[in-house]
Scaffold this motif. Sequence first.
Motif, mmCIF file in Angstrom:
data_model
loop_
_atom_site.group_PDB
_atom_site.id
_atom_site.type_symbol
_atom_site.label_atom_id
_atom_site.label_comp_id
_atom_site.label_asym_id
_atom_site.label_seq_id
_atom_site.Cartn_x
_atom_site.Cartn_y
_atom_site.Cartn_z
ATOM 1 N N THR A 3 17.871 -3.535 30.992
ATOM 2 C CA THR A 3 18.496 -4.175 32.151
ATOM 3 C C THR A 3 19.930 -3.694 32.323
ATOM 4 N N GLY A 5 22.462 -5.647 32.683
ATOM 5 C CA GLY A 5 23.283 -6.465 31.800
ATOM 6 C C GLY A 5 23.351 -5.901 30.402
ATOM 7 N N GLN A 6 22.214 -5.454 29.874
ATOM 8 C CA GLN A 6 22.210 -4.859 28.539
ATOM 9 C C GLN A 6 23.042 -3.576 28.512
ATOM 10 N N VAL A 9 26.842 -4.504 28.716
ATOM 11 C CA VAL A 9 27.328 -5.028 27.442
ATOM 12 C C VAL A 9 27.330 -3.928 26.377
ATOM 13 N N GLU A 38 17.346 -5.325 37.052
ATOM 14 C CA GLU A 38 18.323 -6.395 37.153
ATOM 15 C C GLU A 38 18.029 -7.420 36.069
ATOM 16 N N TRP A 40 20.453 -10.075 32.944
ATOM 17 C CA TRP A 40 21.774 -10.357 32.391
ATOM 18 C C TRP A 40 21.673 -10.922 30.983
ATOM 19 N N VAL A 43 27.954 -12.153 27.490
ATOM 20 C CA VAL A 43 29.046 -11.168 27.540
ATOM 21 C C VAL A 43 30.026 -11.442 26.396
ATOM 22 N N ALA A 96 28.947 -7.485 34.203
ATOM 23 C CA ALA A 96 28.161 -8.309 33.282
ATOM 24 C C ALA A 96 28.486 -9.790 33.409
ATOM 25 N N ARG A 97 29.746 -10.105 33.708
ATOM 26 C CA ARG A 97 30.193 -11.495 33.724
ATOM 27 C C ARG A 97 29.904 -12.187 35.064
ATOM 28 N N THR A 100 25.637 -11.553 38.279
ATOM 29 C CA THR A 100 24.425 -12.346 38.515
ATOM 30 C C THR A 100 24.510 -13.235 39.750
#
Length: 265
Positions: A3, A5-6, A9, A38, A40, A43, A96-97, A100
């Motif tokens: 993703t 998000g991954q 991070v 997509e 998340w 973080v 990342a923060r 979403t």
Amino acid sequence: MTTLGQAAVGVLLTGDARAKAAAALQAAADWRAGKLAEGWVPVPDRPARPLHPELRDPSHMPKRGKAGNLASRQALLHAVAHIELNAIDLAFDIVARFGTAMPRAFVDDWVRIGGEEAEHFTLLADRLEVIGSHYGALPAHDGLWRSSMATAHDLLARLAVVPLVLEARGLDVTPEMIARLERGGDHDSAAILQRIYADEIGHVAAGSKWFHFCCAESNLAPQETFKNAVSRHFSGAVKPPFNDSAREQAGLPPGFYLPVVPPAA
């Protein structure tokens, strides 16, 4: 499938500077190519950092020269490289923060910006080695990340402080840095800063666009909201001289930032 998000991070948690830049470039390329889903993940409070440079309080940093000799040029490029390394983390942290809860276009903008910051860092790190130094050779300060963590809870505040104050300040000071390098005959270094300057106008423009979007979503007056956010979350001062033409090009007219300038003593 990994993703976004991954991947974001993953950039934040990469400590080695060149590996962080490479991870950022890969994440940006994979997102453009549709190779990231997509999604998340939590973080980290702060990104991983290399063992060097030594991080000092901004008040304890040595003053740089005027880029007229090799040592002062190395110091100038090292300082800018450190800013660009922080900027990689700032871009992927905002993705990342806050990604979403924001439109896809917001994510697209900040992933692209993170990739551009990685390009900037790599150009500067390569140039430092050409002129006999390397990233990490000199001390640096942690002020940029402190400012970002003061706004970790509030996207409007993050946009006000990071792109619209800190990055906008780069528009003010970079032309003189370029001129110093040109006067010193270092045209290759000047060309790198010219590339960074052109890109940073777009980064500030993205900050302005999304700041206004968030204000509209919450029915807030942008100028007053900016003034309040800076007074609450930025510990420094917004001081002239300003590069009004570049700021205007980036969607930041004087009526926006002049109200937060402290009165002359």
